[in-house]
Scaffold this active site. Structure first.
Site, PDB file in Angstrom:
ATOM      1  CG  HIS A  51     -10.899  -2.403  -8.507  1.00  0.00           C
ATOM      2  ND1 HIS A  51     -12.374  -2.225  -8.364  1.00  0.00           N
ATOM      3  CD2 HIS A  51     -10.669  -1.166  -8.143  1.00  0.00           C
ATOM      4  CE1 HIS A  51     -12.520  -0.866  -8.497  1.00  0.00           C
ATOM      5  NE2 HIS A  51     -11.580  -0.119  -8.430  1.00  0.00           N
ATOM      6  CD  GLU A  53     -13.364  -7.510  -7.287  1.00  0.00           C
ATOM      7  OE1 GLU A  53     -14.189  -7.469  -6.791  1.00  0.00           O
ATOM      8  OE2 GLU A  53     -12.370  -6.675  -7.194  1.00  0.00           O
ATOM      9  CB  CYS A  89     -14.517  -6.275 -10.511  1.00  0.00           C
ATOM     10  SG  CYS A  89     -13.090  -5.194 -10.119  1.00  0.00           S
ATOM     11  CB  ALA A 159      -3.233  13.141  25.545  1.00  0.00           C
ATOM     12  CG  LEU A 208      -1.960  18.828  13.584  1.00  0.00           C
ATOM     13  CD1 LEU A 208      -3.318  19.501  13.093  1.00  0.00           C
ATOM     14  CD2 LEU A 208      -2.464  17.917  14.761  1.00  0.00           C
ATOM     15  N   GLY A 288      -9.061  21.369  20.637  1.00  0.00           N
ATOM     16  CA  GLY A 288      -9.059  21.306  21.982  1.00  0.00           C
ATOM     17  C   GLY A 288     -10.210  20.877  22.509  1.00  0.00           C
TER      18      GLY A 288
END
Length: 343
Positions: A51, A53, A89, A159, A208, A288
């Site tokens: 992580h 930290e 952490c 679009a 895709l 669609g």
């Protein structure tokens, strides 16, 4: 006096370096400050790795380690307090005897929420929260939505022509330009999954994937109740992880997973539940028109992104009903890109 906003913005800058790489974990950056300077900094690179930290503390030069006893740790998300793929952490911060921690936002994850701060405070550490909180939550909007609403963060994207059509049956019409296609692929590499309906999958034969941008491909998803997608289509080529939602019971193939849904019930909610169970934090719905309209009608989305090309078709497949008057807009070449968050 510490400039808390400056250092928190540095945490956010670091966290953004891992955009699209950390899911199902959040994006987190951390900065260690002592005697008016940054002595260590780091960010979470990807799920399963150390992580922020941990990386920030590990980056501190040996000569600066004695300064930890008077340092302030800045982090944009509450330090974890539970054992997952990595140790907590909060325990590391306590062990290093860092006396002051500044947190951007609390973690919405039930195993952490408030517990990381509580653990630090129990150890005598001074903790401040809520620094740049709104910006910190915005960065991890996918993570927060996933844990608060038990579903992925949903983008509706399409679009269309300037007169409101998405295309014509049996005819391939391109609305996007090279510049806007690049933006589409940049978006795909940042999100976990992408969904299309049956007609789009069958008629457009979409790939895709992130072909124009380096980065991971989203999980490809399609609704195919009656298994109409030809086996020769891109979605079934096994090149990238793919999920097909159907009412049939079908053995999964190489990189293609068939998930059986009850089509007499709410299909969208079943897909949301599947995404939650599979820890899919974000979903792009690309089409669609009927599928997009169903998401709109159900108010099951978080952001709209619509590209409008200066083309008039006169007839064809109607785009979803959308009021552009309350949307933000920018121009890319001759096309306009509209977007807004759901209120």
């Amino acid at each position: 006096m510490l400039d808390k906003i400056y250092y928190m913005n540095r945490c956010l800058e670091l966290a953004r370096k891992a955009m699209g790489q950390t899911s199902p974990n959040p994006m987190v950056g951390a900065v260690v400050v002592a005697q008016g300077r940054i002595i260590g900094e780091g960010y979470h690179h990807r799920c399963g790795e150390p992580h922020a930290e941990v990386n920030a503390i590990a980056s501190i030069a040996e000569c600066d380690l004695p300064l930890l006893s008077q340092a302030t740790l800045f982090v944009n998300l509450e330090p974890c307090s539970h054992y997952g793929k990595t140790p907590p952490c909060a325990e590391l911060i306590v062990a290093k005897r860092i006396p002051h921690v500044v947190v951007g936002s609390l973690d919405p994850f039930p195993d952490v929420s408030g517990r990381g701060v509580k653990r630090l405070q129990e150890a005598g550490i001074t903790v401040e929260t809520g620094i740049c909180e709104e910006v910190c939550e915005e960065l991890n909007k996918r993570f927060f939505t996933f844990h608060r609403e038990k579903r992925p963060y949903v983008f509706l994207k399409w679009a269309q022509s300037s007169d409101g059509f998405m295309g014509k049956r049996g005819e391939r019409i391109t609305f996007s330009t090279e510049a806007t296609l690049t933006l589409v692929h940049e978006m795909r590499k940042c999100e976990d999954a992408i969904l299309v309906g049956t007609n789009t999958a069958v008629e457009d034969n979409p790939v895709l994937t992130c072909r124009l941008e380096q980065g991971k491909n989203p999980i490809r998803m399609a609704i195919d109740r009656h298994l109409r997608i030809p086996l020769t289509h891109h979605l079934l080529d096994g090149s990238s992880p793919t999920v097909i939602f159907t009412e049939q019971v079908v053995p999964s193939a190489l990189n293609v997973k068939y998930v059986t849904l009850d089509f007499s019930a709410d299909v969208l909610q079943q897909i949301m539940r599947y995404c939650y169970e599979e820890k899919i934090l974000s979903l792009i719905v690309e089409g669609g028109s009927c599928l997009l309209q169903r998401f709109l009608d159900a108010q099951l989305y978080d952001e709209l992104r619509v590209e409008v090309a200066p083309i008039r078709l006169g007839s064809g497949v109607l785009a979803p009903a959308c009021d552009f008057s309350d949307m933000d807009c920018k121009t890319v070449g001759n096309n306009k890109l509209f977007w807004r968050r759901r209120q």
